[in-house]
Design a protein around this motif. Structure first.
Motif, mmCIF file in Angstrom:
data_model
loop_
_atom_site.group_PDB
_atom_site.id
_atom_site.type_symbol
_atom_site.label_atom_id
_atom_site.label_comp_id
_atom_site.label_asym_id
_atom_site.label_seq_id
_atom_site.Cartn_x
_atom_site.Cartn_y
_atom_site.Cartn_z
ATOM 1 N N GLU A 45 0.719 -1.075 -0.055
ATOM 2 C CA GLU A 45 -0.073 -0.116 -0.005
ATOM 3 C C GLU A 45 0.941 1.332 0.075
ATOM 4 O O GLU A 45 1.824 1.477 0.977
ATOM 5 C CB GLU A 45 -0.906 -0.149 1.196
ATOM 6 N N VAL A 46 0.688 2.094 -1.015
ATOM 7 C CA VAL A 46 1.487 3.411 -0.971
ATOM 8 C C VAL A 46 0.684 4.348 -0.340
ATOM 9 O O VAL A 46 -0.532 4.664 -0.790
ATOM 10 C CB VAL A 46 1.953 3.768 -2.444
ATOM 11 N N TYR A 47 1.410 5.277 0.462
ATOM 12 C CA TYR A 47 1.001 6.404 1.215
ATOM 13 C C TYR A 47 2.028 7.506 1.476
ATOM 14 O O TYR A 47 2.868 7.119 0.923
ATOM 15 C CB TYR A 47 0.344 5.811 2.472
ATOM 16 N N ARG A 50 5.682 6.243 0.942
ATOM 17 C CA ARG A 50 6.053 5.409 1.666
ATOM 18 C C ARG A 50 5.088 4.058 1.210
ATOM 19 O O ARG A 50 4.209 4.470 0.597
ATOM 20 C CB ARG A 50 5.949 5.722 3.091
ATOM 21 N N VAL A 51 5.755 3.038 1.551
ATOM 22 C CA VAL A 51 5.016 1.815 1.360
ATOM 23 C C VAL A 51 4.714 0.937 2.626
ATOM 24 O O VAL A 51 5.733 0.889 3.461
ATOM 25 C CB VAL A 51 5.762 0.990 0.282
ATOM 26 N N ARG A 52 3.394 0.338 2.904
ATOM 27 C CA ARG A 52 3.301 -0.414 4.006
ATOM 28 C C ARG A 52 2.584 -1.549 3.803
ATOM 29 O O ARG A 52 2.248 -1.893 2.569
ATOM 30 C CB ARG A 52 2.253 0.192 5.103
ATOM 31 N N ASN A 53 2.765 -2.810 4.429
ATOM 32 C CA ASN A 53 2.183 -3.987 4.189
ATOM 33 C C ASN A 53 2.876 -4.574 2.781
ATOM 34 O O ASN A 53 2.281 -5.041 1.856
ATOM 35 C CB ASN A 53 0.720 -4.202 3.756
#
Length: 127
Positions: free
Chosen positions: A85-87, A95-98
């Motif tokens: 997920e890009v945020y 940034r990227v999470r997960n």
């Protein structure tokens, strides 16, 4: 040798009732079945092929985890399909999470793709 196919409806709302052709194989060949075929075509024993396939699987995983693609000459290339997920953080930076490997992609070599040109096809109704 025949490749079976079927015609299916798109499941996506965006497809607007479209149809597509997909593989309708009856079964997947196991590694044991593949080893039998390879053993008949080579001088390598079943036990050795079992060991080679096991070591290849482990080696491919280790190399992909090390950030590299794996190319097997005459077969193809294995590479990771990465998702996340890009945020944007407070400073506006992406940034990227997960982050995760969602699949292992396989791109066949030209020899394998070219050998499919002579494949025969037959329609199969799915139940």
């Amino acid at each position: 040798m025949t490749i079976y196919y079927t015609v299916s409806r798109q499941k996506s709302i965006k497809s607007k009732g479209g149809k597509f052709v997909e593989d309708a194989s009856e079964r997947t060949v196991s590694d044991k079945d593949l080893v039998k075929v390879i053993e008949e075509a080579s001088t390598v024993s079943k036990i050795d092929w079992d060991a080679v396939l096991s070591a290849m699987s482990q080696g491919i995983c280790r190399i992909i985890k090390d950030g590299k693609r794996v190319h097997l000459r005459g077969i193809g290339t294995f590479s990771p399909a990465v998702k996340g997920e890009v945020y944007q953080d407070k400073s506006g930076k992406d940034r990227v999470r997960n982050l995760r490997v969602s699949a292992i992609r396989f791109l066949p070599d030209k020899e394998i793709k070219d050998s499919m040109v002579t494949a025969e096809f037959k329609h199969r109704q799915l139940r």
